[in-house]
Write a protein that holds these residues in place. Sequence first.
Motif, PDB file in Angstrom:
ATOM      1  N   GLY A  92      41.826  39.350  43.262  1.00  0.00           N
ATOM      2  CA  GLY A  92      41.798  38.993  41.727  1.00  0.00           C
ATOM      3  C   GLY A  92      41.978  37.485  41.370  1.00  0.00           C
ATOM      4  O   GLY A  92      41.155  36.811  40.540  1.00  0.00           O
ATOM      5  N   LYS A 118      48.481  41.092  37.970  1.00  0.00           N
ATOM      6  CA  LYS A 118      49.590  41.145  37.764  1.00  0.00           C
ATOM      7  C   LYS A 118      49.864  42.759  38.107  1.00  0.00           C
ATOM      8  O   LYS A 118      51.012  42.281  38.895  1.00  0.00           O
ATOM      9  N   LYS A 173      35.352  35.616  39.670  1.00  0.00           N
ATOM     10  CA  LYS A 173      35.785  34.963  38.347  1.00  0.00           C
ATOM     11  C   LYS A 173      36.208  35.780  37.514  1.00  0.00           C
ATOM     12  O   LYS A 173      35.842  37.361  37.175  1.00  0.00           O
ATOM     13  N   ARG A 174      36.517  35.415  36.184  1.00  0.00           N
ATOM     14  CA  ARG A 174      36.375  36.101  34.701  1.00  0.00           C
ATOM     15  C   ARG A 174      35.889  36.544  34.462  1.00  0.00           C
ATOM     16  O   ARG A 174      34.970  35.401  34.130  1.00  0.00           O
ATOM     17  N   ARG A 175      35.388  37.625  33.126  1.00  0.00           N
ATOM     18  CA  ARG A 175      34.104  37.544  32.424  1.00  0.00           C
ATOM     19  C   ARG A 175      34.398  37.625  31.258  1.00  0.00           C
ATOM     20  O   ARG A 175      35.461  37.337  30.252  1.00  0.00           O
ATOM     21  N   CYS A 225      46.286  40.151  45.276  1.00  0.00           N
ATOM     22  CA  CYS A 225      45.956  39.580  44.349  1.00  0.00           C
ATOM     23  C   CYS A 225      44.918  38.184  45.182  1.00  0.00           C
ATOM     24  O   CYS A 225      44.142  37.662  44.567  1.00  0.00           O
TER      25      CYS A 225
END
Length: 85
Positions: free
Chosen positions: A79, A3, A83-85, A76
């Motif tokens: 991001g 974002k 990977k998201r945790r 970006c």
Amino acid sequence: MIKLGLLLLVLPVCVLMGIYFWELSDIRECQLDGGHWDYIESTCSDTPQPFVSWLERYPLLVNGGMLLSVVGMLMCMVGLYVKRR
């Protein structure tokens, strides 16, 4: 991170275009009145004036805006890669 990266990618370009078109409307108004735009003084005059590019007049604004956009693009990309945790 995505974002903030998108904000940094889009916002500087929109600000630069807004300032550019604001000045362009003043230039066109001066030319329609039969004058000549003085790019250094940002005033309308009766005598012809040399053209001075926007980059020469506002180097920090242009280069800083483009640098922020590149930073936003890199944020970006990072991001999207991490990977998201």
